[in-house]
Design a protein around this motif. Structure first.
Motif, PDB file in Angstrom:
ATOM      1  N   GLY A  80       0.840  -1.194   0.000  1.00 28.97           N
ATOM      2  CA  GLY A  80       0.000   0.000   0.000  1.00 28.97           C
ATOM      3  C   GLY A  80       0.873   1.242   0.000  1.00 28.97           C
ATOM      4  O   GLY A  80       2.074   1.182   0.252  1.00 28.97           O
ATOM      5  N   TRP A  81       0.237   2.398  -0.228  1.00 35.71           N
ATOM      6  CA  TRP A  81       1.027   3.615  -0.388  1.00 35.71           C
ATOM      7  C   TRP A  81       1.861   3.929   0.855  1.00 35.71           C
ATOM      8  O   TRP A  81       3.027   4.311   0.743  1.00 35.71           O
ATOM      9  CB  TRP A  81       0.113   4.803  -0.726  1.00 35.71           C
ATOM     10  CG  TRP A  81      -0.654   5.338   0.456  1.00 35.71           C
ATOM     11  CD1 TRP A  81      -1.920   5.019   0.829  1.00 35.71           C
ATOM     12  CD2 TRP A  81      -0.173   6.277   1.425  1.00 35.71           C
ATOM     13  NE1 TRP A  81      -2.255   5.690   1.973  1.00 35.71           N
ATOM     14  CE2 TRP A  81      -1.208   6.484   2.369  1.00 35.71           C
ATOM     15  CE3 TRP A  81       1.026   6.963   1.598  1.00 35.71           C
ATOM     16  CZ2 TRP A  81      -1.084   7.335   3.463  1.00 35.71           C
ATOM     17  CZ3 TRP A  81       1.161   7.818   2.690  1.00 35.71           C
ATOM     18  CH2 TRP A  81       0.118   8.002   3.614  1.00 35.71           C
ATOM     19  N   LYS A  82       1.264   3.746   2.056  1.00 34.33           N
ATOM     20  CA  LYS A  82       1.986   4.100   3.272  1.00 34.33           C
ATOM     21  C   LYS A  82       3.167   3.162   3.499  1.00 34.33           C
ATOM     22  O   LYS A  82       4.270   3.607   3.828  1.00 34.33           O
ATOM     23  CB  LYS A  82       1.053   4.064   4.480  1.00 34.33           C
ATOM     24  CG  LYS A  82       1.704   4.649   5.738  1.00 34.33           C
ATOM     25  CD  LYS A  82       0.933   4.336   7.012  1.00 34.33           C
ATOM     26  CE  LYS A  82      -0.412   5.014   7.043  1.00 34.33           C
ATOM     27  NZ  LYS A  82      -1.085   4.852   8.367  1.00 34.33           N
ATOM     28  N   ALA A  83       2.956   1.868   3.325  1.00 35.51           N
ATOM     29  CA  ALA A  83       4.047   0.906   3.484  1.00 35.51           C
ATOM     30  C   ALA A  83       5.142   1.147   2.445  1.00 35.51           C
ATOM     31  O   ALA A  83       6.335   1.070   2.744  1.00 35.51           O
ATOM     32  CB  ALA A  83       3.512  -0.518   3.374  1.00 35.51           C
ATOM     33  N   ALA A  84       4.719   1.455   1.200  1.00 36.88           N
ATOM     34  CA  ALA A  84       5.694   1.668   0.128  1.00 36.88           C
ATOM     35  C   ALA A  84       6.548   2.902   0.402  1.00 36.88           C
ATOM     36  O   ALA A  84       7.777   2.868   0.261  1.00 36.88           O
ATOM     37  CB  ALA A  84       4.973   1.817  -1.215  1.00 36.88           C
ATOM     38  N   VAL A  85       5.911   4.000   0.797  1.00 38.81           N
ATOM     39  CA  VAL A  85       6.663   5.226   1.101  1.00 38.81           C
ATOM     40  C   VAL A  85       7.598   4.994   2.286  1.00 38.81           C
ATOM     41  O   VAL A  85       8.765   5.390   2.269  1.00 38.81           O
ATOM     42  CB  VAL A  85       5.694   6.397   1.380  1.00 38.81           C
ATOM     43  CG1 VAL A  85       6.441   7.598   1.944  1.00 38.81           C
ATOM     44  CG2 VAL A  85       4.965   6.789   0.100  1.00 38.81           C
ATOM     45  N   ARG A  86       7.096   4.330   3.319  1.00 36.19           N
ATOM     46  CA  ARG A  86       7.923   4.071   4.505  1.00 36.19           C
ATOM     47  C   ARG A  86       9.122   3.194   4.154  1.00 36.19           C
ATOM     48  O   ARG A  86      10.256   3.461   4.579  1.00 36.19           O
ATOM     49  CB  ARG A  86       7.063   3.404   5.588  1.00 36.19           C
ATOM     50  CG  ARG A  86       7.746   3.342   6.956  1.00 36.19           C
ATOM     51  CD  ARG A  86       6.810   2.720   8.001  1.00 36.19           C
ATOM     52  NE  ARG A  86       7.294   2.971   9.340  1.00 36.19           N
ATOM     53  CZ  ARG A  86       8.213   2.244   9.962  1.00 36.19           C
ATOM     54  NH1 ARG A  86       8.754   1.199   9.348  1.00 36.19           N
ATOM     55  NH2 ARG A  86       8.602   2.543  11.197  1.00 36.19           N
ATOM     56  N   GLN A  87       8.884   2.123   3.389  1.00 33.65           N
ATOM     57  CA  GLN A  87       9.974   1.226   3.007  1.00 33.65           C
ATOM     58  C   GLN A  87      11.062   1.970   2.242  1.00 33.65           C
ATOM     59  O   GLN A  87      12.256   1.812   2.508  1.00 33.65           O
ATOM     60  CB  GLN A  87       9.441   0.069   2.154  1.00 33.65           C
ATOM     61  CG  GLN A  87       8.644  -0.978   2.914  1.00 33.65           C
ATOM     62  CD  GLN A  87       8.011  -1.990   1.976  1.00 33.65           C
ATOM     63  OE1 GLN A  87       8.454  -2.182   0.840  1.00 33.65           O
ATOM     64  NE2 GLN A  87       6.953  -2.638   2.440  1.00 33.65           N
ATOM     65  N   ARG A  88      10.645   2.789   1.284  1.00 36.70           N
ATOM     66  CA  ARG A  88      11.641   3.477   0.453  1.00 36.70           C
ATOM     67  C   ARG A  88      12.410   4.523   1.239  1.00 36.70           C
ATOM     68  O   ARG A  88      13.614   4.689   1.059  1.00 36.70           O
ATOM     69  CB  ARG A  88      10.965   4.120  -0.755  1.00 36.70           C
ATOM     70  CG  ARG A  88      10.380   3.111  -1.722  1.00 36.70           C
ATOM     71  CD  ARG A  88      10.250   3.686  -3.108  1.00 36.70           C
ATOM     72  NE  ARG A  88      11.489   3.597  -3.852  1.00 36.70           N
ATOM     73  CZ  ARG A  88      11.681   4.169  -5.028  1.00 36.70           C
ATOM     74  NH1 ARG A  88      10.728   4.917  -5.560  1.00 36.70           N
ATOM     75  NH2 ARG A  88      12.812   4.039  -5.668  1.00 36.70           N
ATOM     76  N   ILE A  89      11.725   5.233   2.125  1.00 39.27           N
ATOM     77  CA  ILE A  89      12.410   6.249   2.920  1.00 39.27           C
ATOM     78  C   ILE A  89      13.406   5.594   3.869  1.00 39.27           C
ATOM     79  O   ILE A  89      14.542   6.079   4.027  1.00 39.27           O
ATOM     80  CB  ILE A  89      11.389   7.118   3.676  1.00 39.27           C
ATOM     81  CG1 ILE A  89      10.673   8.053   2.690  1.00 39.27           C
ATOM     82  CG2 ILE A  89      12.061   7.918   4.784  1.00 39.27           C
ATOM     83  CD1 ILE A  89       9.601   8.918   3.317  1.00 39.27           C
ATOM     84  N   LEU A  90      13.023   4.496   4.499  1.00 41.71           N
ATOM     85  CA  LEU A  90      13.950   3.823   5.403  1.00 41.71           C
ATOM     86  C   LEU A  90      15.095   3.176   4.630  1.00 41.71           C
ATOM     87  O   LEU A  90      16.220   3.102   5.134  1.00 41.71           O
ATOM     88  CB  LEU A  90      13.211   2.792   6.253  1.00 41.71           C
ATOM     89  CG  LEU A  90      12.219   3.385   7.258  1.00 41.71           C
ATOM     90  CD1 LEU A  90      11.563   2.280   8.080  1.00 41.71           C
ATOM     91  CD2 LEU A  90      12.899   4.395   8.172  1.00 41.71           C
TER      92      LEU A  90
END
Length: 244
Positions: A80-90
């Motif tokens: 999902g968008w939130k998991a995807a953004v979080r994964q990429r930022i981390l």
């Protein structure tokens, strides 16, 4: 071969080889140790040979950032968008921890490089596919700021050097408490118990993820509100035009 040992052929000089050698040198010795002359020596070429691939030091730094940003992995398929953004930022944060000089160079760039534009475009696309309007996506990118690249600007940096002796520390603390009571209270509170999930002192990774999750949760709520009658941006005031 009459006992002669054939020398391995030297890899031809290329832009990619120049940039990766520059990244490796900056990783090892820092940006101050990076110069076109030293880089040429390391590659076994004359400095003029480098200029066929990078026109100047600024172009070299641009290319180095592209090499670093290319290391940021794509999110897991179907996230999902939130998991995807979080994964990429981390992931971006892990990359920058491998290249501690890179945040300084990213902040200094006047124009975005191709790799940074591709990364930013993909992050914007993730938000848009996740149901964010163009307007809310714009605000989200501003809110995330440098966290998109895996780093954030602290309120202040820790002073260099070792700790003062206990007597000097006590005097300094007394002065601080007299003039800045709330700053002193907070400064004294950051020495967490050893059993804390944060650990003793401030944990940069914990603080980074703490702020990131607050932002993502807030953006998730705004996404649900945006576009509804009376939603958060429904009657956003516009700035008056000067002179009207």
């Amino acid at each position: 071969m009459d006992g002669a040992v054939d020398a391995l052929p030297r890899a031809p000089l290329s832009r990619d080889r120049v940039l990766r050698a520059a990244v490796a040198r900056a990783d090892e010795a820092g940006l101050d140790a990076l110069s076109m002359r030293k880089l040429a020596q390391e590659l076994g070429v004359v400095p003029m040979a480098l200029y066929k691939h990078v026109a100047n030091k600024e172009q070299l730094l641009d290319g180095m950032i592209d090499v670093v940003v290319a290391e940021i992995e794509d999110p897991a398929p179907g996230a999902g968008w939130k998991a995807a953004v979080r994964q990429r930022i981390l992931c971006a944060r892990r990359v920058l921890l491998r290249h501690p000089w890179a945040s300084q160079v990213i902040e200094s760039r006047v124009s975005p490089t191709p790799a940074t534009l591709r990364y930013l475009d993909s992050m914007i696309g993730t938000l848009r596919r996740g149901g964010f309007s163009v307007d809310l996506t714009h605000h989200a990118i501003h809110a995330l700021g440098s966290r998109l690249w895996g780093f954030s600007q602290e309120v202040y940096n820790e002073p260099p050097g070792g700790e003062a002796d206990p007597r000097t520390q006590a005097l300094m603390l007394g002065e601080m408490r007299a003039h800045y009571p709330h700053v002193t209270e907070l400064a004294m509170a950051v020495s967490h118990d050893d059993a804390s999930v944060v650990g003793p002192g401030c944990d940069d990774q914990f603080e980074f993820e703490f702020a990131l999750d607050i932002l993502l949760d807030g953006l998730d709520r705004l996404r649900d509100l945006h576009g509804q009658p009376g939603g958060v941006f429904a009657e956003r005031p516009t700035r008056p035009v000067p002179g009207t």
